[in-house]
Design an enzyme around this catalytic site. Structure first.
Site, PDB file in Angstrom:
ATOM      1  N   ASP A 121       0.639  -1.426   0.156  1.00  0.00           N
ATOM      2  CA  ASP A 121      -0.074  -0.243  -0.216  1.00  0.00           C
ATOM      3  C   ASP A 121       0.716   1.421  -0.003  1.00  0.00           C
ATOM      4  O   ASP A 121       0.959   1.448   1.135  1.00  0.00           O
ATOM      5  CB  ASP A 121      -1.083  -0.211   1.424  1.00  0.00           C
ATOM      6  CG  ASP A 121      -1.734   1.289   1.238  1.00  0.00           C
ATOM      7  OD1 ASP A 121      -2.639   0.929   1.433  1.00  0.00           O
ATOM      8  OD2 ASP A 121      -1.288   2.329   1.759  1.00  0.00           O
ATOM      9  N   TYR A 156       2.762  10.455  -0.820  1.00  0.00           N
ATOM     10  CA  TYR A 156       3.504   9.750   0.232  1.00  0.00           C
ATOM     11  C   TYR A 156       5.152   9.703   0.020  1.00  0.00           C
ATOM     12  O   TYR A 156       5.772   9.689   0.440  1.00  0.00           O
ATOM     13  CB  TYR A 156       3.902   7.682   0.570  1.00  0.00           C
ATOM     14  CG  TYR A 156       2.496   7.574   1.540  1.00  0.00           C
ATOM     15  CD1 TYR A 156       1.597   8.354   2.094  1.00  0.00           C
ATOM     16  CD2 TYR A 156       2.232   6.139   1.139  1.00  0.00           C
ATOM     17  CE1 TYR A 156      -0.046   7.754   2.595  1.00  0.00           C
ATOM     18  CE2 TYR A 156       1.143   5.653   1.784  1.00  0.00           C
ATOM     19  CZ  TYR A 156       0.028   6.564   2.597  1.00  0.00           C
ATOM     20  OH  TYR A 156      -0.797   5.426   3.289  1.00  0.00           O
ATOM     21  N   LYS A 181      -3.104   6.391  -4.550  1.00  0.00           N
ATOM     22  CA  LYS A 181      -4.128   7.079  -3.740  1.00  0.00           C
ATOM     23  C   LYS A 181      -3.869   8.117  -4.004  1.00  0.00           C
ATOM     24  O   LYS A 181      -2.480   8.517  -4.869  1.00  0.00           O
ATOM     25  CB  LYS A 181      -4.423   7.124  -2.112  1.00  0.00           C
ATOM     26  CG  LYS A 181      -4.458   5.717  -1.798  1.00  0.00           C
ATOM     27  CD  LYS A 181      -4.280   5.411   0.029  1.00  0.00           C
ATOM     28  CE  LYS A 181      -3.853   4.412   1.218  1.00  0.00           C
ATOM     29  NZ  LYS A 181      -1.708   4.584   0.776  1.00  0.00           N
TER      30      LYS A 181
END
Ligand code: A2P
Length: 292
Positions: free
Chosen positions: A53, A58, A83
Site C-alpha cells: 500500500d 507519501y 491513492k
C-alpha cells in the site's frame, strides 16, 4: 465476517467486484523515500507479503516500484494500491493523477486506487459534486483497465452516501484508521453493510498502542506481542490490516498471526477500548489546508 478461515499471509479476501486481495498488506506511510522504501518493499515481498500500500502523497511511489522490480516477483502476483491526492480533484486531474502514479510506480495497472480524503462541506458547498467528478475519473480508469478495483479512504457515512448517489460503480474499499483505541466501529460496520471491504491504516496505532499495559497483558495471554494482537484483531473484525515496519524481523512478526484466535470477549474489549493513539483527524475536523 471474521476472516477466521484465513491461514496465511497470501490468503485472499474477495472484493465486491470479484478481485482478490491478500489479507495483510505492507504499509508504507511515513516510510522514508529513497533506498529505505525500496529495500523495505523488497524485504517485505521476500518475506511473503504480496500486498503493498502506497500513495502519491507519501512521496515514495518510485521507490515502491523499484522495490517490487528488485524483488523479482511477477507484477501479477502482487496486489498494489495507490491513492489520489486532494490537490488533484475533478475528472481531468484525476485521469492525469492515475497516469502519474502508474508512471512513478513503473507499472501498467494498479490493483486498487483510492480517493485519499473526501472533499468536505466546510471546504466548499460543492463538495458532493467535486467528489462525484473525481469519482467519474476513477470509473473511467477502471473501465479502461488501468485500475482493477476502486475505493475511498477516510470516508464517513455522510461522504459514502453522497458518493453513492452519483456513483455508477460503487466503491469497493474504504481505508480508515483502525486499531484498538480508535476503531471507528460504526464506520466499519456501515462500510461493510454497503458491501465494501474495510482496510486499516495504522493498525498498530502508529506504534502508540504497543506499550499499553492492558494490551500487553492481553497479548501475553495468547503468547503474542501487542503488534500481533492488533493485526489479528483487525482480521477478526473482517478488516484488512496494513502494518508497516522498517525492520525485517518485525515485518515477519506482523505476519505471524495465524496460529491463535482472540476470543469474542476480548474482541469486544478491543472494539470498545478507551481512546488511544488517534493519529490525525477525521475529515470534517481537518485543517482546511490539509484537505485542499
Ligand atoms: P519500526 O518501523 O521501527 O518497526 P502502524 O503500522 O500502525 O503505522 O505502526 C508502525 C509503527 O509501529 C512504526 O513505528 C514501527 O516501527 C512500529 N512497529 C511495527 N511493527 C512492530 C512490531 N512488531 N513491534 C514493535 N513495533 C512495531
Amino acid at each position: 465476517m471474521n476472516n477466521l478461515s484465513l491461514s496465511k499471509l497470501t490468503d485472499c479476501i474477495t472484493l465486491s467486484n470479484g478481485v482478490k486481495m491478500p489479507c495483510i498488506g505492507y504499509g508504507t506511510w511515513q516510510t522514508p523515500s529513497g533506498e529505505v522504501a525500496e529495500n523495505c518493499v523488497k524485504s517485505a515481498l521476500e518475506l511473503g507479503y504480496r500486498h503493498v500500500d502506497t500513495a502519491w502523497v507519501y512521496g515514495n511511489e518510485p521507490d515502491v516500484g523499484r522495490g517490487i522490480k528488485k524483488s523479482g516477483i511477477k507484477r501479477e502476483e502482487i496486489f498494489l494500491t495507490s491513492k489520489h491526492w486532494v490537490t488533484e480533484r475533478g475528472y481531468d486531474k484525476t485521469i492525469k493523477a492515475v497516469e502519474t502514479s502508474l508512471e512513478n510506480l513503473g507499472v501498467d495497472y494498479l490493483d486498487l486506487y483510492l480517493i485519499h480524503w473526501p472533499c468536505v462541506e466546510k471546504l466548499t458547498p460543492e463538495w458532493k459534486e467535486i467528489n462525484a467528478s473525481t469519482w467519474r475519473g476513477f470509473e473511467k480508469m477502471y473501465k479502461d483497465g488501468k485500475i482493477r478495483a476502486i475505493g475511498v479512504s477516510n470516508f464517513q457515512q455522510k461522504h459514502l452516501d453522497a458518493l453513492n448517489e452519483y456513483a455508477q460503480i460503487k466503491p469497493m474499499v474504504n481505508q480508515i484508521e483502525f486499531h484498538p483505541g480508535y476503531t471507528q466501529i460504526d464506520n466499519v460496520r456501515y462500510s461493510q453493510s454497503l458491501g465494501m471491504t474495510v482496510q486499516a491504516w495504522s493498525p498498530l496505532g502508529s506504534g502508540a498502542v504497543l506499550n499499553d499495559p492492558t494490551l500487553m497483558k492481553m497479548a501475553e495471554k495468547y503468547g503474542k506481542s501487542v503488534a500481533q494482537l492488533c493485526v489479528r484483531f483487525a482480521l477478526q473484525c473482517g478488516v484488512i490490516p496494513l502494518p508497516k515496519s522498517l525492520n525485517q524481523s518485525r515485518m515477519a512478526a506482523n505476519a505471524d498471526v495465524f496460529d491463535f484466535t482472540i476470543t469474542d470477549e476480548d474482541v469486544q474489549k478491543l472494539v470498545a477500548f478507551p481512546e488511544l493513539g488517534f493519529s490525525t483527524y477525521l475529515p470534517e475536523d481537518a485543517p482546511a489546508d490539509a484537505l485542499c
